[in-house]
Design an enzyme around this catalytic site. Structure first.
Site, PDB file in Angstrom:
ATOM      1  N   ASP A  36      -7.510  15.829  -2.837  1.00 41.02           N
ATOM      2  CA  ASP A  36      -7.013  14.500  -3.175  1.00 41.02           C
ATOM      3  C   ASP A  36      -7.311  14.245  -4.648  1.00 41.02           C
ATOM      4  OD1 ASP A  36      -6.268  11.848  -1.229  1.00 41.02           O
ATOM      5  OD2 ASP A  36      -6.961  11.339  -3.241  1.00 41.02           O
ATOM      6  N   ARG A 143      14.331   0.310  -0.085  1.00 39.57           N
ATOM      7  CA  ARG A 143      13.497   1.514  -0.259  1.00 39.57           C
ATOM      8  C   ARG A 143      14.263   2.592  -1.028  1.00 39.57           C
ATOM      9  NH1 ARG A 143      10.469  -1.461   1.586  1.00 39.57           N
ATOM     10  NH2 ARG A 143       9.021  -1.303   3.339  1.00 39.57           N
ATOM     11  N   TYR A 146      12.243   5.549  -2.613  1.00 40.24           N
ATOM     12  CA  TYR A 146      11.517   6.199  -1.509  1.00 40.24           C
ATOM     13  C   TYR A 146      12.484   7.012  -0.650  1.00 40.24           C
ATOM     14  CZ  TYR A 146       8.009   6.449   2.295  1.00 40.24           C
ATOM     15  OH  TYR A 146       7.102   6.865   3.244  1.00 40.24           O
TER      16      TYR A 146
HETATM   17  P1  NAD Z   1      -1.977   6.386   1.600  1.00 44.48           P
HETATM   18  O1  NAD Z   1      -0.734   6.073   0.846  1.00 44.48           O
HETATM   19  O2  NAD Z   1      -2.797   5.228   2.063  1.00 44.48           O
HETATM   20  O3  NAD Z   1      -2.909   7.364   0.773  1.00 44.48           O
HETATM   21  C1  NAD Z   1      -2.346   8.221  -0.149  1.00 44.48           C
HETATM   22  C2  NAD Z   1      -3.389   9.226  -0.621  1.00 44.48           C
HETATM   23  O4  NAD Z   1      -2.732  10.013  -1.612  1.00 44.48           O
HETATM   24  C3  NAD Z   1      -4.613   8.620  -1.281  1.00 44.48           C
HETATM   25  O5  NAD Z   1      -5.786   9.237  -0.765  1.00 44.48           O
HETATM   26  C4  NAD Z   1      -4.421   8.966  -2.757  1.00 44.48           C
HETATM   27  O6  NAD Z   1      -5.635   9.122  -3.474  1.00 44.48           O
HETATM   28  C5  NAD Z   1      -3.633  10.254  -2.671  1.00 44.48           C
HETATM   29  N1  NAD Z   1      -2.864  10.574  -3.883  1.00 44.48           N
HETATM   30  C6  NAD Z   1      -2.118   9.713  -4.620  1.00 44.48           C
HETATM   31  N2  NAD Z   1      -1.609  10.348  -5.689  1.00 44.48           N
HETATM   32  C7  NAD Z   1      -2.030  11.639  -5.610  1.00 44.48           C
HETATM   33  C8  NAD Z   1      -1.835  12.777  -6.419  1.00 44.48           C
HETATM   34  N3  NAD Z   1      -1.099  12.711  -7.544  1.00 44.48           N
HETATM   35  N4  NAD Z   1      -2.402  13.943  -6.050  1.00 44.48           N
HETATM   36  C9  NAD Z   1      -3.149  14.016  -4.917  1.00 44.48           C
HETATM   37  N5  NAD Z   1      -3.378  12.967  -4.110  1.00 44.48           N
HETATM   38  C10 NAD Z   1      -2.820  11.785  -4.462  1.00 44.48           C
HETATM   39  O7  NAD Z   1      -1.650   7.323   2.856  1.00 44.48           O
HETATM   40  P2  NAD Z   1      -0.518   7.223   3.966  1.00 44.48           P
HETATM   41  O8  NAD Z   1       0.094   5.844   4.012  1.00 44.48           O
HETATM   42  O9  NAD Z   1      -1.119   7.800   5.183  1.00 44.48           O
HETATM   43  O10 NAD Z   1       0.655   8.152   3.407  1.00 44.48           O
HETATM   44  C11 NAD Z   1       0.552   9.566   3.430  1.00 44.48           C
HETATM   45  C12 NAD Z   1       1.943  10.143   3.442  1.00 44.48           C
HETATM   46  O11 NAD Z   1       2.639   9.677   4.604  1.00 44.48           O
HETATM   47  C13 NAD Z   1       2.835   9.767   2.256  1.00 44.48           C
HETATM   48  O12 NAD Z   1       3.609  10.883   1.875  1.00 44.48           O
HETATM   49  C14 NAD Z   1       3.725   8.668   2.814  1.00 44.48           C
HETATM   50  O13 NAD Z   1       4.975   8.576   2.162  1.00 44.48           O
HETATM   51  C15 NAD Z   1       3.906   9.159   4.237  1.00 44.48           C
HETATM   52  N6  NAD Z   1       4.303   8.099   5.168  1.00 44.48           N
HETATM   53  C16 NAD Z   1       3.499   7.019   5.354  1.00 44.48           C
HETATM   54  C17 NAD Z   1       3.912   6.011   6.224  1.00 44.48           C
HETATM   55  C18 NAD Z   1       3.081   4.788   6.451  1.00 44.48           C
HETATM   56  O14 NAD Z   1       3.598   3.819   7.045  1.00 44.48           O
HETATM   57  N7  NAD Z   1       1.823   4.754   6.052  1.00 44.48           N
HETATM   58  C19 NAD Z   1       5.129   6.130   6.902  1.00 44.48           C
HETATM   59  C20 NAD Z   1       5.914   7.269   6.708  1.00 44.48           C
HETATM   60  C21 NAD Z   1       5.475   8.252   5.831  1.00 44.48           C
END
Ligand code: NAD
Length: 242
Positions: A36, A143, A146
């Site tokens: 991370d 979005r 996205y």
């Molecule tokens: P989050 O967005 O809360 O956390 C994101 C993590 O990514 C953090 O720990 C951050 O430090 C890390 N990060 C950010 N930039 C970075 C970089 N340049 N290099 C390495 N790490 C980096 O987590 P989440 O909501 O569980 O999302 C994770 C994935 O799931 C994402 O790809 C998101 O698009 C996808 N997603 C999330 C949801 C949702 O509703 N939460 C829905 C569909 C898809």
């Protein structure tokens, strides 16, 4: 497939779905390289049996190459890093789109290009790319950046799956609906009406609730072990697109 002693490399592993996936893969017997950009948050994983933590910004190609080269045999790559931008195509700033493409798509390309040669050498590898239903799967308003970038994740997944299907490599995408995570809560806060935003998001999910990160992590473990699936988008959205 037995994950015992297999190595799983996870990006964005310090919170949300990535963190839950570290825990799920370890529980399944795997060794995990948890990476991370957030050093402080990664500390919570230090000392966890089976987990090696590593600071990694997936926007940095040299750092990605180095991290993968130094992680030994990687059997499963879980590309979890990603960001959500709100806004329509008219509201979308060029910089927002550029950043979404870099973090949501090019970062996955970087890690795949770094790990694929060693997977091909062994004839064994599972790559899991984080998409979302707000992509080519479902029309979701507000979005643009996205959905554009996450639709590209699905194209990337299918392309790599097709090219290496006969060589022991499987590539799949996960497409969640809405999942509890720190960044989701930040987005609710940013609306100025946390409770109203929360209710609106829950109302979108026919199942009547938002997913827990662990539910998505369980699907990642399943895909890693499900040796006859490749090139698929595994939707996990509480019935949103059902
Ligand atoms: P989050 O967005 O809360 O956390 C994101 C993590 O990514 C953090 O720990 C951050 O430090 C890390 N990060 C950010 N930039 C970075 C970089 N340049 N290099 C390495 N790490 C980096 O987590 P989440 O909501 O569980 O999302 C994770 C994935 O799931 C994402 O790809 C998101 O698009 C996808 N997603 C999330 C949801 C949702 O509703 N939460 C829905 C569909 C898809």
């Amino acid at each position: 497939m037995d994950l015992n002693e297999k190595t799983v490399f996870i990006t964005a592993a310090a919170q949300g779905i990535g963190l839950a996936s570290v825990q799920a893969f370890v529980a399944a017997g795997a060794k995990v390289v948890a990476t991370d950009i957030n050093a402080e948050m990664l500390k919570q994983l230090e000392g966890t049996k089976g987990v090696t933590t590593r600071l990694l910004n997936v926007l940095d190609k040299a750092a990605v190459n180095e991290a993968i080269a130094e992680s030994g045999h990687i059997h499963v790559l879980f590309n979890c890093a990603g960001i959500v931008h709100n806004g329509t195509i008219l509201e979308m700033q060029d910089d927002d789109l550029e950043f979404a493409l870099d973090l949501n798509v090019r970062a996955q390309i970087r890690t795949i290009r770094a790990v694929l040669p060693q997977m091909l050498e062994r004839g064994d590898g599972s790559i899991i790319n984080m998409a979302t239903v707000a992509s080519s799967v479902k029309c979701v308003p507000n979005r643009a950046a996205y959905s554009i970038s996450k639709a590209a994740v699905i194209g990337l997944t299918k392309s790599v799956a097709a090219d290496y299907v006969g060589k022991g490599i499987r590539v799949n995408a996960i497409a969640p609906g809405t999942v509890e995570s720190p960044s989701l809560h930040e987005r609710w806060e940013a609306t100025g009406d946390f409770e109203g935003a929360r209710k609106a998001f829950i109302a979108r999910q026919p199942i009547g609730r938002i997913a827990e990160p662990g539910e998505i992590a369980d699907l990642a473990v399943y895909i890693a072990c499900a040796t006859y699936t490749t090139g698929q988008v595994h939707v996990i959205d509480g019935g949103w697109t059902g």
